[in-house]
Write a protein that holds these residues in place. Structure first.
Motif, PDB file in Angstrom:
ATOM      1  N   ASN A   1       0.834  -1.200   0.000  1.00  0.00           N
ATOM      2  CA  ASN A   1       0.000   0.000   0.000  1.00  0.00           C
ATOM      3  C   ASN A   1       0.867   1.247   0.000  1.00  0.00           C
ATOM      4  O   ASN A   1       0.581   2.221  -0.705  1.00  0.00           O
ATOM      5  N   GLY A   2       1.956   1.214   0.792  1.00  0.00           N
ATOM      6  CA  GLY A   2       2.869   2.353   0.839  1.00  0.00           C
ATOM      7  C   GLY A   2       3.544   2.588  -0.487  1.00  0.00           C
ATOM      8  O   GLY A   2       3.700   3.731  -0.937  1.00  0.00           O
ATOM      9  N   LEU A   3       3.968   1.503  -1.155  1.00  0.00           N
ATOM     10  CA  LEU A   3       4.626   1.628  -2.452  1.00  0.00           C
ATOM     11  C   LEU A   3       3.659   2.190  -3.491  1.00  0.00           C
ATOM     12  O   LEU A   3       4.026   3.040  -4.305  1.00  0.00           O
ATOM     13  N   ALA A   4       2.410   1.723  -3.448  1.00  0.00           N
ATOM     14  CA  ALA A   4       1.393   2.237  -4.376  1.00  0.00           C
ATOM     15  C   ALA A   4       1.148   3.714  -4.130  1.00  0.00           C
ATOM     16  O   ALA A   4       1.032   4.509  -5.078  1.00  0.00           O
ATOM     17  N   LEU A   5       1.080   4.107  -2.852  1.00  0.00           N
ATOM     18  CA  LEU A   5       0.901   5.518  -2.508  1.00  0.00           C
ATOM     19  C   LEU A   5       2.083   6.353  -2.992  1.00  0.00           C
ATOM     20  O   LEU A   5       1.917   7.476  -3.460  1.00  0.00           O
ATOM     21  N   LEU A   6       3.293   5.792  -2.861  1.00  0.00           N
ATOM     22  CA  LEU A   6       4.496   6.503  -3.303  1.00  0.00           C
ATOM     23  C   LEU A   6       4.455   6.753  -4.803  1.00  0.00           C
ATOM     24  O   LEU A   6       4.789   7.847  -5.268  1.00  0.00           O
TER      25      LEU A   6
ATOM     26  N   PHE B   1      -1.291   3.122 -10.964  1.00  0.00           N
ATOM     27  CA  PHE B   1      -0.685   2.031 -10.212  1.00  0.00           C
ATOM     28  C   PHE B   1      -1.763   1.387  -9.354  1.00  0.00           C
ATOM     29  O   PHE B   1      -2.532   2.078  -8.689  1.00  0.00           O
ATOM     30  N   PRO B   2      -1.868   0.044  -9.388  1.00  0.00           N
ATOM     31  CA  PRO B   2      -2.918  -0.626  -8.611  1.00  0.00           C
ATOM     32  C   PRO B   2      -2.713  -0.463  -7.107  1.00  0.00           C
ATOM     33  O   PRO B   2      -1.577  -0.439  -6.620  1.00  0.00           O
ATOM     34  N   GLY B   3      -3.802  -0.344  -6.374  1.00  0.00           N
ATOM     35  CA  GLY B   3      -3.729  -0.218  -4.925  1.00  0.00           C
ATOM     36  C   GLY B   3      -3.563   1.231  -4.511  1.00  0.00           C
ATOM     37  O   GLY B   3      -3.672   2.162  -5.312  1.00  0.00           O
ATOM     38  N   GLY B   4      -3.260   1.418  -3.231  1.00  0.00           N
ATOM     39  CA  GLY B   4      -3.041   2.759  -2.711  1.00  0.00           C
ATOM     40  C   GLY B   4      -4.297   3.594  -2.640  1.00  0.00           C
ATOM     41  O   GLY B   4      -4.232   4.822  -2.648  1.00  0.00           O
ATOM     42  N   ASN B   5      -5.456   2.938  -2.557  1.00  0.00           N
ATOM     43  CA  ASN B   5      -6.717   3.680  -2.526  1.00  0.00           C
ATOM     44  C   ASN B   5      -6.992   4.286  -1.151  1.00  0.00           C
ATOM     45  O   ASN B   5      -7.743   5.235  -1.015  1.00  0.00           O
ATOM     46  N   LYS B   6      -6.387   3.683  -0.123  1.00  0.00           N
ATOM     47  CA  LYS B   6      -6.562   4.178   1.238  1.00  0.00           C
ATOM     48  C   LYS B   6      -5.304   4.919   1.668  1.00  0.00           C
ATOM     49  O   LYS B   6      -4.220   4.339   1.752  1.00  0.00           O
ATOM     50  N   PHE B   7      -5.428   6.211   1.945  1.00  0.00           N
ATOM     51  CA  PHE B   7      -4.256   7.005   2.309  1.00  0.00           C
ATOM     52  C   PHE B   7      -3.808   6.667   3.723  1.00  0.00           C
ATOM     53  O   PHE B   7      -4.604   6.622   4.666  1.00  0.00           O
ATOM     54  N   ASP B   8      -2.518   6.419   3.855  1.00  0.00           N
ATOM     55  CA  ASP B   8      -1.902   6.112   5.147  1.00  0.00           C
ATOM     56  C   ASP B   8      -0.566   6.839   5.180  1.00  0.00           C
ATOM     57  O   ASP B   8       0.372   6.435   4.499  1.00  0.00           O
TER      58      ASP B   8
END
Length: 254
Positions: A2-7, A16-23
């Protein structure tokens, strides 16, 4: 993941798949994988260069297109930081005033000048390094985005954040020396694989990596002396300066 997707979503305009929930913590912890973002950008540069080289014989035009592609992928995020940092630092004002100038959305004379010089130097050294060593611009622009991202991780691990709040603070608070070591090892491993595949001198590229790491560390110390730490703008500026410096060093040492 999730962190990599957010990055990826924060640092690029790539889907980029994922990262839909911000953390924020997951995003900050992912900074150690910043070179992986550079690798994906580099692979895109390499593929596009391979597709275009048969229809674009001009090295200068190819260089312009690849540098432009790099800007499109990142959305100009780091260039904005480069301009803001130079506007602030070269205002020769107090620390607080420098930070205020850097936060201003308007671009001043110093910002415009550094952007013009940035594109001139980047395109010129990309073209010249490719012509001098007979290495395609696509291969060089595969390597540069990976190399240029090590300095930012080092800054986040070793320097404080200059503002009370800000998105960059997330990376600073969650990146430690171990994370910087992981990023450094990741870049070294990628360089080893790329140099072996394309027949490039690994020791020379490893030397470039170390020079960039040291210069990035010193840049962070300079920012801390000037404004009390680093910011998102200085991290963006460092990335873009590192990309130009990596091309200069490749031209010298490859």
């Amino acid at each position: 993941m999730n962190g990599l997707a957010l990055l990826f979503k924060f640092m690029t305009r790539l889907p980029f798949p994922g990262g839909n929930k911000f953390d924020s913590k997951a995003l900050g912890n992912s900074m150690k994988w910043f070179p992986i973002v550079g690798l994906i950008i580099g692979v895109i540069n390499f593929i596009v260069a391979g597709l275009l080289e048969t229809v674009i014989p001009s090295p200068v035009l190819m260089g312009i297109l690849l540098v432009t592609l790099d800007v499109i992928i990142t959305g100009g995020l780091h260039l904005d930081g480069l301009a803001d940092t130079f506007d602030g630092i070269f205002s020769y004002r107090s620390k607080q005033k420098m930070l205020e100038i850097m936060k201003d959305s308007r671009v001043g004379t110093n910002g415009v000048l550094v952007l013009v010089l940035y594109f001139i130097f980047k395109i010129a050294f990309l073209v010249e390094a490719s012509e001098l060593f007979g290495v395609s611009q696509g291969v060089i622009m595969l390597i540069v985005p990976v190399l240029s991202r090590i300095s930012g991780v080092i800054n986040c691990a070793f320097e404080p954040y200059a503002r009370p709040t800000g998105m960059g603070k997330t990376f600073v608070e969650n990146t430690d020396k171990l994370g910087a070591g992981i990023a450094y090892g990741t870049v070294a491993a990628i360089l080893y694989g790329v140099s072996g595949y394309f027949g490039l001198p690994y020791l020379n590229l490893f030397l470039v990596l170390n020079i960039l790491s040291i210069s990035g560390f010193l840049f962070g110390k300079l920012m801390t002396k000037k404004i009390g730490g680093i910011t998102g703008d200085t991290l963006g500026a460092l990335l873009e300066l590192s990309s130009v410096l990596s091309l200069v060093l490749i031209y010298i040492f490859l």
